[in-house]
Design a protein around this motif. Structure first.
Motif, PDB file in Angstrom:
ATOM      1  N   PRO A 133      48.426  87.493  20.054  1.00 57.89           N
ATOM      2  CA  PRO A 133      47.316  86.537  20.130  1.00 57.89           C
ATOM      3  C   PRO A 133      46.786  86.340  21.545  1.00 57.89           C
ATOM      4  O   PRO A 133      45.588  86.091  21.735  1.00 57.89           O
ATOM      5  N   THR A 134      47.661  86.448  22.545  1.00 59.27           N
ATOM      6  CA  THR A 134      47.215  86.295  23.931  1.00 59.27           C
ATOM      7  C   THR A 134      46.260  87.417  24.311  1.00 59.27           C
ATOM      8  O   THR A 134      45.221  87.190  24.947  1.00 59.27           O
ATOM      9  N   LEU A 135      46.602  88.638  23.922  1.00 56.40           N
ATOM     10  CA  LEU A 135      45.741  89.786  24.202  1.00 56.40           C
ATOM     11  C   LEU A 135      44.422  89.662  23.436  1.00 56.40           C
ATOM     12  O   LEU A 135      43.344  89.926  23.997  1.00 56.40           O
ATOM     13  N   ALA A 136      44.492  89.253  22.186  1.00 56.36           N
ATOM     14  CA  ALA A 136      43.275  89.104  21.386  1.00 56.36           C
ATOM     15  C   ALA A 136      42.337  88.051  21.980  1.00 56.36           C
ATOM     16  O   ALA A 136      41.109  88.235  21.997  1.00 56.36           O
ATOM     17  N   ARG A 137      42.898  86.963  22.483  1.00 56.37           N
ATOM     18  CA  ARG A 137      42.070  85.920  23.092  1.00 56.37           C
ATOM     19  C   ARG A 137      41.380  86.431  24.353  1.00 56.37           C
ATOM     20  O   ARG A 137      40.205  86.133  24.601  1.00 56.37           O
ATOM     21  N   TYR A 138      42.091  87.210  25.157  1.00 52.75           N
ATOM     22  CA  TYR A 138      41.520  87.760  26.394  1.00 52.75           C
ATOM     23  C   TYR A 138      40.389  88.737  26.080  1.00 52.75           C
ATOM     24  O   TYR A 138      39.315  88.686  26.690  1.00 52.75           O
ATOM     25  N   ILE A 139      40.616  89.626  25.119  1.00 50.78           N
ATOM     26  CA  ILE A 139      39.591  90.598  24.748  1.00 50.78           C
ATOM     27  C   ILE A 139      38.355  89.876  24.204  1.00 50.78           C
ATOM     28  O   ILE A 139      37.210  90.221  24.540  1.00 50.78           O
ATOM     29  N   ASN A 140      38.574  88.890  23.365  1.00 51.88           N
ATOM     30  CA  ASN A 140      37.460  88.132  22.801  1.00 51.88           C
ATOM     31  C   ASN A 140      36.661  87.416  23.897  1.00 51.88           C
ATOM     32  O   ASN A 140      35.427  87.386  23.861  1.00 51.88           O
ATOM     33  N   PHE A 141      37.353  86.870  24.888  1.00 55.33           N
ATOM     34  CA  PHE A 141      36.680  86.200  26.000  1.00 55.33           C
ATOM     35  C   PHE A 141      35.795  87.180  26.763  1.00 55.33           C
ATOM     36  O   PHE A 141      34.635  86.879  27.087  1.00 55.33           O
ATOM     37  N   LEU A 142      36.320  88.356  27.063  1.00 47.97           N
ATOM     38  CA  LEU A 142      35.557  89.340  27.834  1.00 47.97           C
ATOM     39  C   LEU A 142      34.359  89.861  27.046  1.00 47.97           C
ATOM     40  O   LEU A 142      33.288  90.099  27.613  1.00 47.97           O
ATOM     41  N   GLN A 143      34.530  90.043  25.757  1.00 43.76           N
ATOM     42  CA  GLN A 143      33.448  90.599  24.938  1.00 43.76           C
ATOM     43  C   GLN A 143      32.338  89.592  24.670  1.00 43.76           C
ATOM     44  O   GLN A 143      31.218  89.984  24.323  1.00 43.76           O
ATOM     45  N   ASN A 144      32.644  88.318  24.820  1.00 41.70           N
ATOM     46  CA  ASN A 144      31.653  87.290  24.486  1.00 41.70           C
ATOM     47  C   ASN A 144      31.223  86.449  25.683  1.00 41.70           C
ATOM     48  O   ASN A 144      30.625  85.388  25.512  1.00 41.70           O
ATOM     49  N   THR A 145      31.527  86.937  26.885  1.00 44.12           N
ATOM     50  CA  THR A 145      31.156  86.206  28.087  1.00 44.12           C
ATOM     51  C   THR A 145      30.207  87.048  28.928  1.00 44.12           C
ATOM     52  O   THR A 145      30.523  88.193  29.281  1.00 44.12           O
ATOM     53  N   THR A 146      29.059  86.502  29.224  1.00 40.52           N
ATOM     54  CA  THR A 146      28.097  87.164  30.109  1.00 40.52           C
ATOM     55  C   THR A 146      27.650  86.158  31.159  1.00 40.52           C
ATOM     56  O   THR A 146      26.981  85.173  30.859  1.00 40.52           O
ATOM     57  N   THR A 147      28.093  86.393  32.401  1.00 44.31           N
ATOM     58  CA  THR A 147      27.728  85.530  33.523  1.00 44.31           C
ATOM     59  C   THR A 147      27.412  86.400  34.720  1.00 44.31           C
ATOM     60  O   THR A 147      27.358  87.629  34.623  1.00 44.31           O
ATOM     61  N   GLY A 148      27.234  85.744  35.861  1.00 43.21           N
ATOM     62  CA  GLY A 148      27.032  86.505  37.079  1.00 43.21           C
ATOM     63  C   GLY A 148      28.290  87.226  37.515  1.00 43.21           C
ATOM     64  O   GLY A 148      28.248  88.101  38.380  1.00 43.21           O
ATOM     65  N   SER A 149      29.440  86.877  36.909  1.00 40.66           N
ATOM     66  CA  SER A 149      30.710  87.508  37.262  1.00 40.66           C
ATOM     67  C   SER A 149      31.073  88.657  36.342  1.00 40.66           C
ATOM     68  O   SER A 149      31.619  89.670  36.776  1.00 40.66           O
ATOM     69  N   THR A 150      30.798  88.483  35.046  1.00 42.94           N
ATOM     70  CA  THR A 150      31.151  89.522  34.084  1.00 42.94           C
ATOM     71  C   THR A 150      29.975  89.802  33.163  1.00 42.94           C
ATOM     72  O   THR A 150      29.168  88.930  32.863  1.00 42.94           O
ATOM     73  N   SER A 151      29.926  91.054  32.706  1.00 39.27           N
ATOM     74  CA  SER A 151      28.898  91.455  31.753  1.00 39.27           C
ATOM     75  C   SER A 151      29.370  92.712  31.043  1.00 39.27           C
ATOM     76  O   SER A 151      29.718  93.702  31.701  1.00 39.27           O
TER      77      SER A 151
END
Length: 598
Positions: A133-151
């Motif tokens: 679940p920890t890995l799944a939460r991290y992947i989900n965060f990266l895939q659904n976050t678009t900011t000036g830091s990540t895209s």
């Protein structure tokens, strides 16, 4: 008379004998046909990949063999693979009775990765990691976050890591030198341990009014705050270093995600280390190169005294590696260990060796005969930066020639179907791993390795001590991360004289310097914790009664604390004594009459 009766009885039952012999012959014929058909089926299974195959019933972790073999197999699996579920909190401090935590300096080795050399059939190995679940939460965060830091799952902040992916390119494949999803899961679990041990004690979740936020050259102006709140996270209390390679960068970011709140994680800036040893401004050192060659010679000498091990190395190497060396050249045992761990740590079957009728010429795959760059191409066409090739050459003295990173020539259309010669057995692996462990211990605690460690890690030691002084002087920096490689930690361990049971640095290893202030006076102390084990009293400058033994409070047990002045004195006064020098420049340019030059 007796003979006549026997002869008469034999003539009367001659027909029965004929039928009996014929039945036995038919039985043997049928058994032989079944055996022949079975060998064809096994051959087809083994030839399911070009030039490589697996015995599907033979797994290294299978519960078979004698009890001693099973114990050794379990040890290899636990100590060298570092499964995420086995990463647990150890003797990390954070809150000691009568002491206040001033700061933490954390060094890590990156997580699980694909092999450093081209390995036959590696695409058949499943390097994925699921149901975490920890890995799944991290992947989900990266895939659904678009900011000036990540895209799009990439780090978009300006700096040396702009555009770097935050996740491995493939979730199942063991790509050449690339982090795996299992490696990401390892670092997330390590981050969770660090958060539980230190985050509250260091105030890493502290928010301040926006008007009072102070910036640094590295974490300034890019902070993320909640627009509906007048408070934001402090960002200049965390300093992050990483070598400029995907596996160390991705490991650092996964670990930090487990430590910091997402808003603060997005505000971080990552500084680059240009050396795997983190030498900073103290890098060029001819004497260190000389010691490296000396260690390689010593390890080659050990291997030459064990011809049976050398034969195992050559045999397994022919089964595993795409680039077999020329006849007469010894394969580096550590290259074989690295390739085997890709199978062992992912519960893959042990590989089989094949014979090709058209083997390329000896010179075509000669180790060190091609001078390519350190970048190779992985199966997805992505550029792979291969710094750990240097690490593998250094480990164990680099027995054997340098690892060749060139791709084999697959353009020969006359290649015939290979024949099966045999498969790697558990006995081969256990014998090889036992030898490598023995040789690794001899190298780690040799005088040459101690001296090389002192020279290679001098810049890092200076940087660590400098941050310690900043922490005890009230500076805002509370947490420093160095994301590196096995050699990063190995050199430091050798220079400090830390005593370990395993000469190799497993994936996702962590080494923590904890800095404390006494609640009774202004005395400052530090602890060293390696993979959850307090090793403070094994350091040369802290052993033999030089450290305190204090209670750990509600956690139970006791902890060792070493006066911080001991390590300051060591780095300024005593560091080069064993090298017969007083400073880094003289130690690196040491000359002997025998050599004539350094």
């Amino acid at each position: 008379m007796l003979l006549k009766e026997i002869a008469r009885f034999s003539l009367q039952h001659r027909t029965l004998y004929c039928y009996l012999i014929l039945s036995i012959w038919i039985f043997l014929l049928i058994a032989g046909m079944y055996k022949y058909i079975g060998s064809i089926e096994n051959g087809n299974n083994l030839l399911n990949a070009k030039g490589f195959g697996y015995r599907k019933t033979e797994r290294f972790l299978a519960e078979e063999g004698d009890s001693m073999d099973r114990i050794r197999i379990k040890e290899i699996n636990q100590t060298d693979c570092t499964h995420p579920f086995a990463i647990v909190t150890g003797e990390e401090g954070g809150s000691l009775e009568g002491w206040t935590l001033q700061g933490v300096l954390l060094l890590i080795r990156h997580g699980d990765r694909g092999p450093m050399a081209h390995v036959r059939g590696i695409n058949e190995v499943d390097c994925g990691y699921e149901n975490d679940p920890t890995l799944a939460r991290y992947i989900n965060f990266l895939q659904n976050t678009t900011t000036g830091s990540t895209s799009g799952g990439h780090w978009m902040k300006t700096g040396p890591f702009h555009g770097f992916p935050l996740l491995p390119a493939a979730s199942k494949l063991c790509l050449l030198a690339q982090l795996t999803h299992k490696g990401i899961a390892q670092m997330l679990h390590v981050g969770d341990i660090v958060r539980q041990a230190y985050a509250n004690a260091l105030g890493l979740y502290t928010r301040v009014p926006i008007s009072t936020q102070r910036t640094t050259p590295f974490n300034g102006s890019d902070f993320i705050s909640n627009p509906t709140s007048s408070f934001q996270y402090v960002v200049d209390d965390v300093v992050i270093y990483s070598t400029r390679y995907r596996r160390t960068f991705q490991s650092a970011m996964a670990l930090l995600f487990g430590i910091l709140p997402p808003e603060k994680w997005l505000a971080m800036q990552i500084q680059e280390s240009h050396s795997l040893s983190y030498c900073f401004s103290d890098c060029a050192c001819p004497q260190a190169e000389k010691l490296k060659k000396q260690l390689a010679s010593e390890m080659n000498g050990h291997l030459s005294k064990h011809p049976a091990i050398g034969a195992i190395v050559q045999w397994i190497g022919a089964a595993l590696l795409q680039n077999p060396q020329a006849a007469g050249q010894q394969i580096n045992p550590l290259e074989i260990r690295d390739a085997l761990l890709a199978h062992i740590c992912h519960a893959a079957p042990l590989p089989c060796r094949k014979i090709h009728s058209n083997v390329p010429s000896a010179d075509s795959y000669r180790y060190g005969s091609k001078t390519g760059s350190s970048s190779t191409q992985d199966p997805l066409g992505l550029d792979v930066i291969n710094i750990d090739l240097d690490e593998a050459t250094l480990s164990g003295g680099g027995a054997g020639p340098p690892i060749n990173t060139e791709q084999p020539d697959d353009s020969d259309t006359t290649e015939q179907e290979p024949e099966i010669e045999g498969c790697v057995e558990k006995s081969h692996v256990l014998a090889l791993m036992s030898y490598i462990h023995w040789a690794g211990m001899k190298e780690l605690y040799s005088q040459s390795m101690r001296q090389q460690g002192l020279l290679r890690s001098y810049g890092l030691m200076r940087n660590i001590v400098a941050y310690m002084l900043r922490m005890i002087s009230g500076d805002r920096v509370k947490f420093v991360l160095y994301s590196g490689h096995d050699k990063t930690l190995e050199y430091l361990i050798a220079s400090l004289g830390v005593q370990l049971e395993n000469p190799f640095i497993p994936y996702a290893s962590r080494m923590v310097f904890e800095v404390y202030k006494s609640d009774k006076d202004t005395q400052y102390y530090f602890r060293l914790v390696y993979n959850g084990r307090d090793v403070t009293n094994t350091i040369d400058v802290c052993e033999s009664g030089k450290s305190l033994n204090v209670p750990r409070g509600i956690r139970g047990g006791r902890a060792h604390l070493c006066p911080i002045e001991n390590i300051i004195r060591f780095i300024h006064d005593d560091y080069f004594l064993s090298l017969n020098a007083t400073n880094y420049k003289d130690a690196c340019m040491a000359q002997t009459k025998q050599d004539g030059f350094f």
